[in-house]
Enzyme design. Structure first.
Site, PDB file in Angstrom:
ATOM      1  N   GLY A   1     -19.830  24.531 -72.309  1.00 39.11           N
ATOM      2  CA  GLY A   1     -20.869  23.689 -72.299  1.00 39.11           C
ATOM      3  C   GLY A   1     -20.858  22.184 -72.092  1.00 39.11           C
ATOM      4  O   GLY A   1     -21.817  21.753 -71.026  1.00 39.11           O
ATOM      5  N   SER A   2     -19.879  21.622 -72.204  1.00 40.46           N
ATOM      6  CA  SER A   2     -20.112  20.136 -71.966  1.00 40.46           C
ATOM      7  C   SER A   2     -19.774  20.093 -70.352  1.00 40.46           C
ATOM      8  O   SER A   2     -20.404  19.033 -69.695  1.00 40.46           O
ATOM      9  CB  SER A   2     -18.616  19.536 -72.402  1.00 40.46           C
ATOM     10  OG  SER A   2     -19.080  19.261 -74.001  1.00 40.46           O
TER      11      SER A   2
ATOM     12  N   ASN B   1     -28.318  21.014 -81.585  1.00 33.89           N
ATOM     13  CA  ASN B   1     -27.084  21.486 -82.392  1.00 33.89           C
ATOM     14  C   ASN B   1     -26.699  20.995 -83.918  1.00 33.89           C
ATOM     15  O   ASN B   1     -26.203  21.462 -84.692  1.00 33.89           O
ATOM     16  CB  ASN B   1     -25.753  20.997 -81.817  1.00 33.89           C
ATOM     17  CG  ASN B   1     -25.775  19.543 -81.250  1.00 33.89           C
ATOM     18  OD1 ASN B   1     -26.896  18.994 -80.755  1.00 33.89           O
ATOM     19  ND2 ASN B   1     -24.526  18.893 -81.619  1.00 33.89           N
TER      20      ASN B   1
ATOM     21  N   GLN C   1     -26.535  26.049 -77.989  1.00 29.24           N
ATOM     22  CA  GLN C   1     -26.606  26.725 -79.396  1.00 29.24           C
ATOM     23  C   GLN C   1     -27.673  27.821 -79.348  1.00 29.24           C
ATOM     24  O   GLN C   1     -27.626  28.595 -80.131  1.00 29.24           O
ATOM     25  CB  GLN C   1     -27.244  25.641 -80.509  1.00 29.24           C
ATOM     26  CG  GLN C   1     -26.314  24.315 -80.547  1.00 29.24           C
ATOM     27  CD  GLN C   1     -25.058  24.923 -81.468  1.00 29.24           C
ATOM     28  OE1 GLN C   1     -25.354  25.683 -81.966  1.00 29.24           O
ATOM     29  NE2 GLN C   1     -24.015  24.136 -81.307  1.00 29.24           N
TER      30      GLN C   1
ATOM     31  N   HIS D   1     -18.102  30.360 -77.014  1.00 27.79           N
ATOM     32  CA  HIS D   1     -17.674  30.347 -78.564  1.00 27.79           C
ATOM     33  C   HIS D   1     -18.604  29.861 -79.503  1.00 27.79           C
ATOM     34  O   HIS D   1     -18.364  30.051 -80.690  1.00 27.79           O
ATOM     35  CB  HIS D   1     -16.354  29.402 -78.553  1.00 27.79           C
ATOM     36  CG  HIS D   1     -16.923  27.965 -78.615  1.00 27.79           C
ATOM     37  ND1 HIS D   1     -16.912  27.056 -79.741  1.00 27.79           N
ATOM     38  CD2 HIS D   1     -17.337  26.999 -77.450  1.00 27.79           C
ATOM     39  CE1 HIS D   1     -17.112  25.709 -79.375  1.00 27.79           C
ATOM     40  NE2 HIS D   1     -17.442  25.774 -78.286  1.00 27.79           N
TER      41      HIS D   1
ATOM     42  N   THR E   1      -8.337  29.244 -59.944  1.00 28.88           N
ATOM     43  CA  THR E   1      -8.392  30.733 -60.364  1.00 28.88           C
ATOM     44  C   THR E   1      -9.279  30.933 -61.622  1.00 28.88           C
ATOM     45  O   THR E   1      -8.826  30.336 -62.623  1.00 28.88           O
ATOM     46  CB  THR E   1      -6.836  31.012 -60.506  1.00 28.88           C
ATOM     47  OG1 THR E   1      -6.157  30.659 -59.529  1.00 28.88           O
ATOM     48  CG2 THR E   1      -6.593  32.326 -61.035  1.00 28.88           C
TER      49      THR E   1
ATOM     50  N   CYS F   1     -18.791   9.312 -89.906  1.00 28.58           N
ATOM     51  CA  CYS F   1     -17.539   8.682 -90.353  1.00 28.58           C
ATOM     52  C   CYS F   1     -16.137   9.358 -90.229  1.00 28.58           C
ATOM     53  O   CYS F   1     -15.212   8.705 -90.143  1.00 28.58           O
ATOM     54  CB  CYS F   1     -17.905   8.283 -91.829  1.00 28.58           C
ATOM     55  SG  CYS F   1     -18.414   9.777 -92.822  1.00 28.58           S
TER      56      CYS F   1
END
Length: 389
Positions: A73-74, A153, A181, A203, A239, A327
């Site tokens: 996705g990124s 997301n 998502q 995934h 490839t 955090c």
């Protein structure tokens, strides 16, 4: 305690057994390079890639020649935004997106600003929904791209994609949506919804990591992603990871079977968890739209407590979830998504996202509700935030 309840499926999903079985033979039996198409091993690999391409394309009502495989996705987000921006800079330099996008979109837009591009970041309301009128008023003669995610997301809010697509088409602007998502969770029709480019990832729906896709409508002007070879019709050299592509195709094939029943079951389980938390724990805030949300997403903020503390105690009880606070990654700032919806820092820090799967049982939900009730009571009893109220 041996109980393990995985409720972080928005982060990643377990690879389905059928997907693993489908992938196996492409490691040591049908291991040919798809570009070596003269002999049998190469031909069979090429055929497997194209079969998977057709499966994914059919699922979103696209032509198979409009579907390109990527690393995820990124990568797809980066390609869509940079590729369109640089290929169309002669037409304009203005991009419209939102304040709640994935960082793969936000950071890419920030990167492009170094090259003279301008970005408008749309506001969202308390539910994480954009204002279509603000979108329309943000359009300029120089606007070349609108990039708005299909479903968020973190909070699960589903945007009015078809209406956004109509606005983009009316103004002759390219429309990209990050559907990482949404794929496999909502019904997507790229033609009906006027989507020009769409990012996907395997995934998130029971497929392997490291493989994704991008839909690029025929006729869209976009720069190539990787130079060097003729793979993916010359747009993304390298490839192909045949086994991963096969896994992606199988995951989509499984998602397409009994799709409506699957979504209905997820929604029912999601609602049970949402109602259970609202009815058993006081001082909670539902994040995201109450109904226009992903069928597997439950995100609440629990006032007077910190999300990281909740996560640690959940983990001790065998429950995996995620927090709206960053955090754990070394940042003291809460989620940019939650802040954009208007939450104050304190409330945003106390958010927890549960994302269920088809394997989540009613017994799991009951256990999570009771566990959360006990955890919040325990933390609030020692919370200095609660004492100061």
């Amino acid at each position: 305690m041996n109980r393990k309840i995985y409720l972080d499926n928005a982060a990643t999903t377990k690879v389905k057994k059928e997907v693993i079985e489908e992938m196996k033979s492409y490691f040591d039996e049908m291991y040919g390079n798809p570009s070596s198409g003269i002999y049998e091993l190469g031909r069979r690999s090429k055929e497997a890639v194209e079969n998977a391409r057709k499966t994914v394309a059919d699922f979103i009502n696209a032509d198979e020649k409009e579907l390109y495989f990527t690393a995820g996705g990124s990568e797809s987000d980066n390609w869509a935004i940079k590729g369109v921006a640089f290929a169309n800079k002669d037409k304009g330099n203005h991009i419209i997106t939102t304040k709640i996008e994935h960082h793969a979109v936000l950071h890419t837009c920030e990167y492009l600003e170094k090259f003279g591009f301008e970005t408008t970041y749309l506001d969202v309301d308390e539910y994480g929904m954009i204002d279509l009128e603000q979108l329309k008023s943000s359009i300029k003669p120089e606007t070349i791209l609108i990039s708005i995610m299909y479903a968020n997301n973190e909070i699960g809010t589903i945007q009015p994609i078809e209406k956004i697509g109509e606005i983009a088409k009316e103004h002759n602007i390219i429309f990209h949506t990050d559907a990482v998502q949404a794929l496999g969770a909502v019904r997507i029709d790229v033609k009906k919804q006027h989507i020009d480019l769409m990012s996907m990832s395997a995934h998130k729906l029971g497929g392997p990591k490291g493989i994704g896709g991008m839909y690029i409508r025929k006729g869209i002007k976009i720069d190539n992603l990787i130079h060097g070879g003729g793979q993916e019709r010359g747009k993304r050299a390298g490839t192909e990871g045949v086994q991963n592509i096969v896994g992606f195709g199988k995951a989509v094939e499984l998602a397409s079977k009994n799709f409506e029943q699957y979504v209905s079951k997820l929604t029912e389980t999601r609602n049970k968890l949402m109602e259970g938390i609202k009815n058993n724990i006081p001082d909670v805030v539902l994040n995201g739209h109450p109904t226009m949300r992903l069928p597997n997403n439950v995100n609440f903020s629990y006032q007077y407590v910190e999300g990281e503390s909740i996560l640690l105690l959940l983990d001790m009880d065998g429950i995996a979830a995620s927090s709206g606070s960053a955090c754990t990654s070394g940042s003291l700032d809460p989620s940019h998504v939650l802040l954009a919806t208007g939450l104050d820092h304190g409330t945003a820090h106390g958010s927890i996202r549960f994302t269920i799967s088809e394997e989540t049982t009613d017994e799991d939900i009951n256990f999570v509700i009771e566990t959360m009730k006990n955890i919040i009571e325990k933390l609030r009893a020692i919370s200095p935030l609660k004492k100061n109220m």
